[in-house]
Design a protein around this motif. Sequence first.
Motif, PDB file in Angstrom:
ATOM      1  N   MET A   1      33.304  36.760  -5.446  1.00 45.64           N
ATOM      2  CA  MET A   1      33.430  38.213  -5.370  1.00 45.64           C
ATOM      3  C   MET A   1      34.900  38.615  -5.470  1.00 45.64           C
ATOM      4  O   MET A   1      35.776  37.918  -4.969  1.00 45.64           O
ATOM      5  CB  MET A   1      32.857  38.736  -4.058  1.00 45.64           C
ATOM      6  N   LEU A   2      35.136  39.745  -6.117  1.00 43.32           N
ATOM      7  CA  LEU A   2      36.489  40.258  -6.292  1.00 43.32           C
ATOM      8  C   LEU A   2      36.590  41.637  -5.654  1.00 43.32           C
ATOM      9  O   LEU A   2      35.858  42.557  -6.016  1.00 43.32           O
ATOM     10  CB  LEU A   2      36.841  40.339  -7.773  1.00 43.32           C
ATOM     11  N   GLY A   3      37.501  41.767  -4.699  1.00 39.49           N
ATOM     12  CA  GLY A   3      37.714  43.043  -4.033  1.00 39.49           C
ATOM     13  C   GLY A   3      39.041  43.657  -4.418  1.00 39.49           C
ATOM     14  O   GLY A   3      39.871  43.043  -5.080  1.00 39.49           O
ATOM     15  N   ILE A   4      39.232  44.898  -3.966  1.00 39.79           N
ATOM     16  CA  ILE A   4      40.476  45.619  -4.234  1.00 39.79           C
ATOM     17  C   ILE A   4      41.004  46.169  -2.910  1.00 39.79           C
ATOM     18  O   ILE A   4      40.235  46.645  -2.065  1.00 39.79           O
ATOM     19  CB  ILE A   4      40.255  46.779  -5.257  1.00 39.79           C
ATOM     20  N   TYR A   5      42.314  46.056  -2.733  1.00 38.04           N
ATOM     21  CA  TYR A   5      42.967  46.595  -1.539  1.00 38.04           C
ATOM     22  C   TYR A   5      42.951  48.113  -1.614  1.00 38.04           C
ATOM     23  O   TYR A   5      43.240  48.706  -2.656  1.00 38.04           O
ATOM     24  CB  TYR A   5      44.393  46.060  -1.474  1.00 38.04           C
ATOM     25  N   GLU A   6      42.638  48.747  -0.504  1.00 40.68           N
ATOM     26  CA  GLU A   6      42.531  50.202  -0.469  1.00 40.68           C
ATOM     27  C   GLU A   6      43.776  50.903  -1.008  1.00 40.68           C
ATOM     28  O   GLU A   6      43.683  51.935  -1.689  1.00 40.68           O
ATOM     29  CB  GLU A   6      42.271  50.654   0.970  1.00 40.68           C
ATOM     30  N   LYS A   7      44.971  50.355  -0.733  1.00 38.50           N
ATOM     31  CA  LYS A   7      46.210  51.023  -1.129  1.00 38.50           C
ATOM     32  C   LYS A   7      46.464  50.964  -2.635  1.00 38.50           C
ATOM     33  O   LYS A   7      47.449  51.532  -3.116  1.00 38.50           O
ATOM     34  CB  LYS A   7      47.393  50.442  -0.368  1.00 38.50           C
ATOM     35  N   ALA A   8      45.592  50.315  -3.370  1.00 44.30           N
ATOM     36  CA  ALA A   8      45.679  50.366  -4.830  1.00 44.30           C
ATOM     37  C   ALA A   8      45.054  51.653  -5.360  1.00 44.30           C
ATOM     38  O   ALA A   8      45.383  52.105  -6.463  1.00 44.30           O
ATOM     39  CB  ALA A   8      44.965  49.165  -5.442  1.00 44.30           C
ATOM     40  N   LEU A   9      44.161  52.248  -4.594  1.00 44.09           N
ATOM     41  CA  LEU A   9      43.374  53.403  -5.041  1.00 44.09           C
ATOM     42  C   LEU A   9      44.032  54.715  -4.604  1.00 44.09           C
ATOM     43  O   LEU A   9      44.845  54.726  -3.678  1.00 44.09           O
ATOM     44  CB  LEU A   9      41.964  53.305  -4.461  1.00 44.09           C
ATOM     45  N   PRO A  10      43.695  55.814  -5.264  1.00 42.09           N
ATOM     46  CA  PRO A  10      44.295  57.099  -4.883  1.00 42.09           C
ATOM     47  C   PRO A  10      44.118  57.379  -3.395  1.00 42.09           C
ATOM     48  O   PRO A  10      43.048  57.152  -2.826  1.00 42.09           O
ATOM     49  CB  PRO A  10      43.513  58.110  -5.730  1.00 42.09           C
ATOM     50  N   LYS A  11      45.165  57.881  -2.778  1.00 45.19           N
ATOM     51  CA  LYS A  11      45.139  58.068  -1.324  1.00 45.19           C
ATOM     52  C   LYS A  11      44.346  59.297  -0.910  1.00 45.19           C
ATOM     53  O   LYS A  11      43.647  59.273   0.109  1.00 45.19           O
ATOM     54  CB  LYS A  11      46.574  58.169  -0.800  1.00 45.19           C
ATOM     55  N   SER A  12      44.432  60.368  -1.675  1.00 41.28           N
ATOM     56  CA  SER A  12      43.874  61.656  -1.244  1.00 41.28           C
ATOM     57  C   SER A  12      42.455  61.888  -1.752  1.00 41.28           C
ATOM     58  O   SER A  12      42.139  62.933  -2.321  1.00 41.28           O
ATOM     59  CB  SER A  12      44.791  62.795  -1.707  1.00 41.28           C
ATOM     60  N   ILE A  13      41.592  60.882  -1.561  1.00 44.42           N
ATOM     61  CA  ILE A  13      40.177  61.048  -1.900  1.00 44.42           C
ATOM     62  C   ILE A  13      39.339  60.654  -0.683  1.00 44.42           C
ATOM     63  O   ILE A  13      39.823  59.970   0.221  1.00 44.42           O
ATOM     64  CB  ILE A  13      39.772  60.209  -3.137  1.00 44.42           C
ATOM     65  N   SER A  14      38.088  61.082  -0.670  1.00 42.34           N
ATOM     66  CA  SER A  14      37.208  60.780   0.458  1.00 42.34           C
ATOM     67  C   SER A  14      36.711  59.344   0.372  1.00 42.34           C
ATOM     68  O   SER A  14      36.827  58.685  -0.678  1.00 42.34           O
ATOM     69  CB  SER A  14      36.012  61.734   0.444  1.00 42.34           C
ATOM     70  N   TRP A  15      36.118  58.867   1.446  1.00 48.30           N
ATOM     71  CA  TRP A  15      35.577  57.503   1.410  1.00 48.30           C
ATOM     72  C   TRP A  15      34.409  57.366   0.437  1.00 48.30           C
ATOM     73  O   TRP A  15      34.333  56.369  -0.288  1.00 48.30           O
ATOM     74  CB  TRP A  15      35.225  57.019   2.811  1.00 48.30           C
ATOM     75  N   PRO A  16      33.496  58.317   0.358  1.00 50.17           N
ATOM     76  CA  PRO A  16      32.467  58.195  -0.684  1.00 50.17           C
ATOM     77  C   PRO A  16      33.071  58.104  -2.084  1.00 50.17           C
ATOM     78  O   PRO A  16      32.625  57.309  -2.919  1.00 50.17           O
ATOM     79  CB  PRO A  16      31.633  59.468  -0.506  1.00 50.17           C
TER      80      PRO A  16
END
Length: 282
Positions: A1-16
Amino acid sequence: MLGIYEKALPKSISWPERLALTKLLGFDFIELSIDETDERIARLDWTKAQRQEILSAIMDTDIPILSMCLSAHRRYPLGSADIKKQEMAIELLKKAVDLASDLGIRTIQLAGYDVYYEPKTIASRQTFIENLAKCVAIAANKGVVLAIEIMDDPFINSISKFLAIKSQIPSPYLQVYPDLGNLSAWPENDVGHELEKGISEISQIHLKDTLAVTSDFEGKFKNVKFGEGCVDFMGCLKTLKRLNYSGSFVMEMWSETSPSPEVEIENAKAIVLPFLKEAGYA
């Protein structure tokens, strides 16, 4: 499985939205960040309703949060000379374990620092080990694994140094989380040998590139583009495959404030995925 660190993704979006984007980008899961900022530490006090909202989004998207990066211990280190900071460090860990239990997170990654903003001493090492043992007992009680990351800091910058501490806390709930970039940046590390020594203790792997430490350069441990650093990804991944490592990988990036984080992630995937495929990881 390959995951992504949260801080790679846009910060100002909701969890959904964040989970949906993780799926759209082709990842299997996300790694949650609880860093040393008040904003992210406050997540440890999410209400039941907030936790339920995230669980609903996980079910809707089929994208779990499988790991947590608890780097808040940089601010409140387990080895601090300040008793109040030690108490806060353990309290943060308790809350993190509860949150992990509620959200289905399997692994909490701890930074391998005794202290970060304080002088390192024999006492800070001793205090770190004593408090780490307390944390392992707390996590074990809820079936959550604590995994120490190999760091950009001499305290635990090799799997060998982790194993020296693990020998004093022999619990299946204490494992190691090698960052291939950090492991490779230290010239004293024989990376293949380190992976061989620690294979039975590895819970997860960070994929990241770095620039190596030299006699006149302190190294660069963040924001090095994949393929432009010192990491021999093919050698590392083929070694892990030979050792029958079948756990997950997480791409670690810090593009959350970038104008186009999705583009940066896709560019990174274009470099990383062929390495994984050639090494035998589908």
